[in-house]
Design an enzyme around this catalytic site. Structure first.
Site, PDB file in Angstrom:
ATOM      1  N   THR A 126       0.817  -1.216   0.000  1.00 16.38           N
ATOM      2  CA  THR A 126       0.000   0.000   0.000  1.00 16.38           C
ATOM      3  C   THR A 126       0.846   1.258   0.000  1.00 16.38           C
ATOM      4  O   THR A 126       1.967   1.278   0.530  1.00 16.38           O
ATOM      5  CB  THR A 126      -0.905   0.015   1.256  1.00 16.38           C
ATOM      6  OG1 THR A 126      -1.544   1.287   1.380  1.00 16.38           O
ATOM      7  CG2 THR A 126      -0.100  -0.218   2.526  1.00 16.38           C
ATOM      8  N   TYR A 150      -1.761   0.333  10.238  1.00 19.53           N
ATOM      9  CA  TYR A 150      -2.003  -0.326   8.953  1.00 19.53           C
ATOM     10  C   TYR A 150      -0.769  -0.228   8.055  1.00 19.53           C
ATOM     11  O   TYR A 150      -0.277  -1.236   7.528  1.00 19.53           O
ATOM     12  CB  TYR A 150      -3.217   0.293   8.257  1.00 19.53           C
ATOM     13  CG  TYR A 150      -3.380  -0.154   6.824  1.00 19.53           C
ATOM     14  CD1 TYR A 150      -3.681  -1.477   6.523  1.00 19.53           C
ATOM     15  CD2 TYR A 150      -3.218   0.746   5.771  1.00 19.53           C
ATOM     16  CE1 TYR A 150      -3.811  -1.898   5.207  1.00 19.53           C
ATOM     17  CE2 TYR A 150      -3.363   0.332   4.459  1.00 19.53           C
ATOM     18  CZ  TYR A 150      -3.650  -0.987   4.182  1.00 19.53           C
ATOM     19  OH  TYR A 150      -3.782  -1.398   2.884  1.00 19.53           O
TER      20      TYR A 150
END
Length: 340
Positions: A126, A150
């Site tokens: 990501t 995250y």
């Protein structure tokens, strides 16, 4: 290289293959003639997202015995790893969940690959690994400075893969996604999660009356219209990049790759909402809200590396097309839910 010989299309296990991006990767692999199976615990995935002729193992990637059985039954030689948790605010509230689901379980999966001789690993990473970059567009060499669990959980897995590939015969490709949107052009799959936070998903739900409004978080960013600018990539173009990346790993087993996945251009929140209004001929109610912590002004990919490395040519790099496909899936999803 646009493809590899059919005899080298090894069996692939897709983790999280009943989820949004994973299910599109399954379709891309299947369409290209790769043998494919899925493991998914179905906590956020959907059984209907997996084609009937694709083996689905309901279970967890932390289950070493199950992985051993799958590898044996399927002859698995490559992994596409999508399983994990993805909601940034939740990761701040519940960091241990994210370090468990995204990092600890990834470690278990990597260990199983080493034990059973699975040699190729595609990882769903990501742009959150970059945190709030000082410059945009963002290159793969931009400092990785995550600002939430995250992002850290994904970066830790990238590091585990790098270290493992040095010590064992396993090569990998980490693909750092920007903002994934849209749905399969044939409406075979799409974003199905209830309460999803992706802007285009939220906007098409609002356009179809499934939400009363859309919140615009921040109108004072250093952008042309004051709202955040993001690089939106069609999920089917992203899935195609995974298949090409796998072919590249097989063609050169001694090399690993890290690449951004985006189009290299951005749209603001208001531009996206205007496009949804235009596509649906319906005006979405917009609620102006304060900024969310950690949202950068602009986050756009430099995609020159992936274009240089792979024969990747996006087929759906048009915002209106992305929205059209998302709308078609949202309508189909309503029918699916009526039937189940």
């Amino acid at each position: 290289m646009t493809d590899i010989d059919a005899t080298r299309k090894c069996p692939v296990l897709v983790t999280g293959g009943a989820g949004y991006i994973g299910s599109h990767a399954v379709l891309a692999l299947k369409d290209a003639g790769w043998p494919v199976a899925v493991i998914d615990n179905l906590t956020t995935g959907f059984r209907f997202a997996v084609p009937d002729d694709v083996p689905l193992y309901e279970g967890d990637i932390e289950d070493a015995a199950l992985l051993s059985r799958i590898f044996s039954e399927q002859g698995t030689r490559a992994i596409m790893h999508f399983a994990g948790s993805i909601v940034v605010p939740e990761s701040v509230e519940n960091p241990l969940k994210y370090y468990h689901n995204n990092t600890v379980k990834s470690r278990a999966l990597i260990e199983a690959c080493v034990k059973h001789g699975v040699q190729h690993f595609i990882f769903s990473s990501t742009a959150a690994t970059y945190g709030i970059p000082e410059d945009s567009p963002v290159t793969e060499d931009t400092p990785r400075q995550p600002i939430n669990p995250y992002g850290w959980s994904k970066l830790m897995t990238e590091q585990m893969l790098a270290d493992t590939s040095f010590a064992h015969p396993l090569n990998y490709c980490a693909l750092r996604y920007f903002n994934v949107a849209g749905a399969d052009p044939q409406a075979r799959s799409g974003q199905s999660t209830a309460g999803a936070t992706h802007l285009i998903k939220v906007a098409v739900e609002a356009a179809l009356g499934k939400r009363e409004n859309v919140s615009v978080f921040g109108t004072d960013y250093d952008t042309p219209d004051g709202t955040g600018v993001r690089d939106y990539i069609h999920v089917s173009d992203l899935a195609a990049a995974h298949v090409l990346a796998l072919a590249a790993l097989i063609a050169n087993p001694s090399a690993s790759l890290t690449m951004n996945c985006g189009y290299g251009r951005g749209f603001s929140v208001l531009e996206v909402l205007d496009a949804v209004d235009r596509t649906t001929n319906h005006t979405i109610t917009r609620i102006m809200a304060p900024r969310r912590a950690g949202d950068p002004d602009s986050l756009i990919s430099d995609n020159s590396r992936i274009k240089r490395t792979l024969p990747w040519k996006p087929q759906h790099a048009d915002l209106d097309e992305i929205i059209t496909h998302a709308l078609a899936w949202e309508r189909k999803l309503s029918e699916i839910r009526k039937e189940t």
